[in-house]
Scaffold this active site. Structure first.
Site, PDB file in Angstrom:
ATOM      1  CB  SER A 180      48.651  38.858 -10.193  1.00  0.00           C
ATOM      2  OG  SER A 180      48.687  38.825  -8.805  1.00  0.00           O
TER       3      SER A 180
ATOM      4  CE  LYS B 244      48.918  41.836 -11.671  1.00  0.00           C
ATOM      5  NZ  LYS B 244      49.843  43.052 -11.221  1.00  0.00           N
TER       6      LYS B 244
ATOM      7  CG  HIS C 245      44.559  41.229 -10.142  1.00  0.00           C
ATOM      8  ND1 HIS C 245      45.911  41.687  -9.425  1.00  0.00           N
ATOM      9  CD2 HIS C 245      44.655  39.815  -9.524  1.00  0.00           C
ATOM     10  CE1 HIS C 245      46.274  40.870  -8.647  1.00  0.00           C
ATOM     11  NE2 HIS C 245      45.661  39.569  -8.601  1.00  0.00           N
ATOM     12  CG  ASN C 246      47.810  45.179  -9.829  1.00  0.00           C
ATOM     13  OD1 ASN C 246      47.564  43.963  -9.959  1.00  0.00           O
ATOM     14  ND2 ASN C 246      48.908  45.739  -9.585  1.00  0.00           N
TER      15      ASN C 246
ATOM     16  CD  GLU D 197      47.522  43.563  -5.067  1.00  0.00           C
ATOM     17  OE1 GLU D 197      47.660  42.715  -6.034  1.00  0.00           O
ATOM     18  OE2 GLU D 197      48.529  44.450  -4.871  1.00  0.00           O
TER      19      GLU D 197
HETATM   20  C1  6PG Z   1      50.473  41.253  -8.057  1.00  0.00           C
HETATM   21  C2  6PG Z   1      50.691  42.640  -7.321  1.00  0.00           C
HETATM   22  C3  6PG Z   1      51.742  43.407  -7.951  1.00  0.00           C
HETATM   23  C4  6PG Z   1      51.707  44.846  -7.615  1.00  0.00           C
HETATM   24  C5  6PG Z   1      52.255  44.980  -6.095  1.00  0.00           C
HETATM   25  C6  6PG Z   1      52.563  46.373  -5.547  1.00  0.00           C
HETATM   26  O1  6PG Z   1      49.395  41.093  -8.514  1.00  0.00           O
HETATM   27  O2  6PG Z   1      51.473  40.399  -8.063  1.00  0.00           O
HETATM   28  O3  6PG Z   1      49.288  43.457  -7.598  1.00  0.00           O
HETATM   29  O4  6PG Z   1      51.721  43.565  -9.251  1.00  0.00           O
HETATM   30  O5  6PG Z   1      52.815  45.568  -8.233  1.00  0.00           O
HETATM   31  O6  6PG Z   1      51.244  44.274  -5.168  1.00  0.00           O
HETATM   32  O7  6PG Z   1      51.358  47.062  -5.698  1.00  0.00           O
HETATM   33  P1  6PG Z   1      51.421  48.528  -4.975  1.00  0.00           P
HETATM   34  O8  6PG Z   1      52.680  48.992  -4.570  1.00  0.00           O
HETATM   35  O9  6PG Z   1      50.501  49.697  -5.804  1.00  0.00           O
HETATM   36  O10 6PG Z   1      50.521  48.452  -3.646  1.00  0.00           O
END
Ligand code: 6PG
Length: 490
Positions: free
Chosen positions: A136, A191, A194-195, A198
């Site tokens: 990430s 991960k 984590h997302n 996010e």
């Molecule tokens: C990271 C992000 C990354 C992710 C993008 C796009 O940790 O650097 O999570 O891995 O791919 O943020 O995510 P979306 O297109 O699903 O919003």
């Protein structure tokens, strides 16, 4: 004389791959890179890199797999930065014939953890090792320090640890944001969560922005200033920081760019996977689910425009004391964020138990303190909560967070109820508040759900006046039979 063998190979020279290669080289590693050549689409990628950003560096470029593989020292370490899905399987099949026993493949993409489970088993069955490493931090993190979550073949860790830790971000106390997560697809699972978090953070921030704009009538610069102020306190985080910067950013035409961007959010799938996996584990992840669904609904722009014609709404920016109300919004944002992390970490804990991964939740919180998209000071508090109570059943119930919630509850309730009255959607704030109410309710109306299930399908129920695990069936209508359905739960 033979060319010096490289310490690591990297496949896939899109932006993440390029930056990771440069990051590795800058830490003193000899790097070989490979990119496929697809006429008309991916031609000359390797040449461009070697003669461009990679010029004069200790990076060797290859366009053929056999030469690329033989340029690496043993055991070979090959990091794949290609699109998640079939591309990874295809690449593995291309690599296998050239590998030696003990060689290590690292998948640094956003792969689905189920795929990684399978790939670890496949690679190991052939005598190789496989690591699914969540990475990430986007473009910037790849170049200057990412948060890296590797899991899979455990005996690969000592071999790759010096390289991966050298390219990881460093937390304020100097610890690299890269540690071994656990077996199989656990690194990619972490991960994925984590997302999901996010997605939740982004939706919560969006709701705070929307409430400030619609309920308080603040302009972009005023909102930018509020986020900048919040970024100095307990909400200090990368996403709050960039939000402040986004809100004050002007387009080349002089207008605020935020007002020019279409309100239809995209998604690449990891948030959705987080929710699917939580459902499989029977764990509530409502806040992240609301963030994923809100992105989906935002994408239905035409339908929303149509619906708006029927229900134009009745919003009025009405608050006189805007300063005070900003504190309520702070409370709603911070408390909802606590709920989201409590839910996310509870899913990690459940996965750890179910799959015998032995995840160290405190350490995972530490890995996210720098480099990654959800980096924040708040992760220190989570790490401390786990240090004090490693087997905590729910973060919200740890002493520190209990006290925080008590402080925040009033403002949180005001925001959710005002938004409901003003017909302003705040699905994540309200999902979080309802989760909190359900969590802290000794009694819920699930007795009625059980009665209904038993009424129409003889699904049985437990009684308050009998031991847990003993199931009863009622002949509700007098003409139903005594036959019960199974009591199994999924
Ligand atoms: C990271 C992000 C990354 C992710 C993008 C796009 O940790 O650097 O999570 O891995 O791919 O943020 O995510 P979306 O297109 O699903 O919003």
């Amino acid at each position: 004389m033979d060319q010096k063998k490289s310490n690591i190979g990297l496949i896939g020279l899109a932006v993440m791959g390029e930056n990771l290669a440069l990051n590795m080289e800058s830490k003193g590693w000899e790097v070989s890179v490979y990119n496929r050549t697809v006429p008309g689409i991916e031609e000359g990628v390797v040449d461009r890199f070697i003669n461009g950003r990679g010029k004069g560096l200790h990076i060797q470029g290859y366009t053929a797999i056999p030469e690329f593989v033989s340029s690496l020292s043993l055991p070979r370490k090959i990091m794949m930065m290609v699109r998640a899905g079939e591309a990874v399987d295809e690449l593995m099949e291309q690599l296998f014939p050239y590998l030696d026993a003990g060689d290590i493949l690292i998948d640094g993409g956003n792969s689905n953890c189920e795929d990684t489970n399978r790939r670890v088993a496949l690679a190991e069955s052939k005598g190789f090792r496989f690591v699914g490493a969540g990475v990430s931090g986007g473009e910037e993190g790849a170049l200057n320090g990412a948060s890296i979550m590797p899991g899979g073949s455990a005996d690969a860790w000592p071999e790759i640890k010096p390289i991966l830790q050298s390219i990881a971000a460093k937390a304020p106390d100097g610890t690299p944001c890269c540690e071994w997560i656990g077996p199989a697809g656990s690194g990619h699972f972490v991960k994925m969560i984590h997302n999901g978090i996010e997605y939740g953070d982004m939706q919560l921030i969006a709701e705070a922005y929307w409430s400030m704009k619609q309920l308080l009538g603040l302009d972009n610069d005023e909102m930018s200033a509020v986020f900048a102020r919040w970024n100095k306190g307990k909400l200090r985080s990368y996403l709050i920081e960039i939000t402040s910067s986004i809100l004050s950013h002007k387009d080349s035409n002089g207008k605020y760019l935020i007002d020019e961007i279409l309100d239809a959010a995209g998604q690449k799938g990891t948030g959705k996977w987080a929710v699917i996996n939580a459902m499989e584990l029977n764990m509530p992840l409502g806040l992240i689910a609301s963030a994923v669904f809100e992105r989906s609904l935002s994408g239905q722009k035409e339908l929303r425009e149509k619906a708006h014609q029927y229900f134009p709404g009745d919003q009025q920016a009405s608050h006189d004391n805007k300063e005070e109300y900003q504190e309520h919004l702070f409370a709603a944002l911070y408390a909802s964020k606590l709920v989201s992390y409590a839910q996310g970490f509870a899913v990690l804990q459940q996965a750890s138990t179910q799959f015998s991964w032995k995840l160290d939740l405190g350490q995972i919180a530490k890995l996210w303190r720098a480099g990654c998209i959800i980096r924040s000071v708040f992760l220190n508090d989570i790490a401390s909560a786990y240090a004090a109570e490693p087997a905590s059943m729910n973060l919200l119930l740890t002493p520190y967070f209990r006290e925080e919630i008590k402080e925040l509850l009033k403002g949180w309730k005001i925001v959710v109820s005002d938004a409901a009255r003003e017909e302003l959607p705040v699905p994540a704030f309200s999902s979080a508040l309802n989760y909190f109410y359900s969590l802290t309710s000794q009694d819920l109306p699930a007795n009625l759900v059980q009665a209904q299930r038993d009424y129409f399908g003889a699904h049985t129920f437990e009684r308050r006046d009998a031991a847990r695990g003993k199931f009863f069936h009622e002949n509700w209508t007098g003409h139903g039979g005594d036959t019960q359905s199974g009591t199994y739960n999924v």
